[in-house]
Design an enzyme around this catalytic site. Structure first.
Site, short mmCIF file in Angstrom:
data_model
loop_
_atom_site.label_atom_id
_atom_site.label_comp_id
_atom_site.label_asym_id
_atom_site.label_seq_id
_atom_site.Cartn_x
_atom_site.Cartn_y
_atom_site.Cartn_z
N THR A 83 0.85 -1.18 0.00
CA THR A 83 0.00 0.00 0.00
C THR A 83 0.89 1.23 0.00
O THR A 83 1.87 1.29 0.76
CB THR A 83 -0.92 0.05 1.24
N CYS A 196 -1.02 4.54 -6.21
CA CYS A 196 -2.09 3.76 -5.56
C CYS A 196 -2.37 2.58 -6.48
O CYS A 196 -2.61 2.78 -7.68
CB CYS A 196 -3.34 4.61 -5.36
#
Length: 231
Positions: A83, A196
């Site tokens: 992440t 992302c």
């Protein structure tokens, strides 16, 4: 191959892409029926997202450190935090695991520099774009980093959390992202970092509007396999 530990679940859509790419890259590197030697610890994103919104970053960092320990104890020799946003609390993992921990910002910056790009735009969650932890890591590698304006940041963030993390990929949202990239290019960006994983799923392309797009997840996975295969 050394064992790779993946700390994920933020979101599970992102972690699924990590799993696919790590195995795909390992198979390409090794041939035959080879796949990656992996451990995956997937947390409940709803709990982490609540900590993000509440600004409880220290608590979130402690939680991820505990989960990373389970990967290390199970034999992970290379550790990746799957992440971008939660790299805000990656400091503890770096201190604990040293070179075993592959910082996503470093692998991304290396790819940008190799491509000969100096000024990059950064897309990601609102946390990644508005807070300095990610952009400053890129800048430490000598890059010039530009983020979208506040309105565009809000739009990009909303689409990530309300659509992409739920597996929803709308054509209108894809167009909205491309318009944001257009504005970054107009500001002189020579490349744009897709900071992302879910954005990579929405924009599966290598370039747009004459600039390179840098998919951070693929770059992270490539670096992880390289590290796992090194002596």
């Amino acid at each position: 191959m050394r064992r790779i530990g993946v700390l994920g679940g933020m979101s599970w859509e992102s972690t699924a892409e990590y799993y696919r790419l790590l195995n795909e890259i390992a198979a390409k590197q090794l041939g035959g029926l080879h796949s990656a030697d992996l451990l995956v610890r997937s947390v409940d994103f709803a709990e982490v997202e609540e900590m993000q919104v509440a600004g409880e970053w220290d608590r979130a960092g402690e939680r991820l450190a505990e989960e990373a320990a389970t990967l290390s104890d199970a034999g992970a020799e290379v550790i990746v935090l799957a992440t971008n946003t939660m790299h805000k609390v990656a400091g503890t993992l770096e201190e604990t695991y040293g070179d075993r921990f592959l910082h996503l910002g470093d692998t991304t910056a290396a790819a940008v520099r190799t491509a000969g790009v100096q000024k990059v735009g950064l897309l990601g969650t609102g946390f990644t774009m508005s807070q300095p932890f990610y952009a400053d890591r890129l800048r430490s590698h000598g890059l010039e980093v530009t983020v979208p304006n506040e309105t565009d940041q809000q739009r990009v963030h909303r689409i990530i959390y309300e659509e992409l993390c739920l597996g929803v990929f709308e054509k209108s949202s894809r167009q909205a992202y491309l318009e944001v990239i257009d504005r970054l290019v107009a500001e002189g960006c020579e490349g744009v970092i897709l900071g992302c994983t879910e954005i990579e799923l929405l924009l599966p392309m290598e370039s747009y509007a004459g600039v390179r797009l840098f998919p951070t997840t693929r770059l992270h996975c490539e670096a992880a396999i390289e590290a796992a295969l090194s002596a």
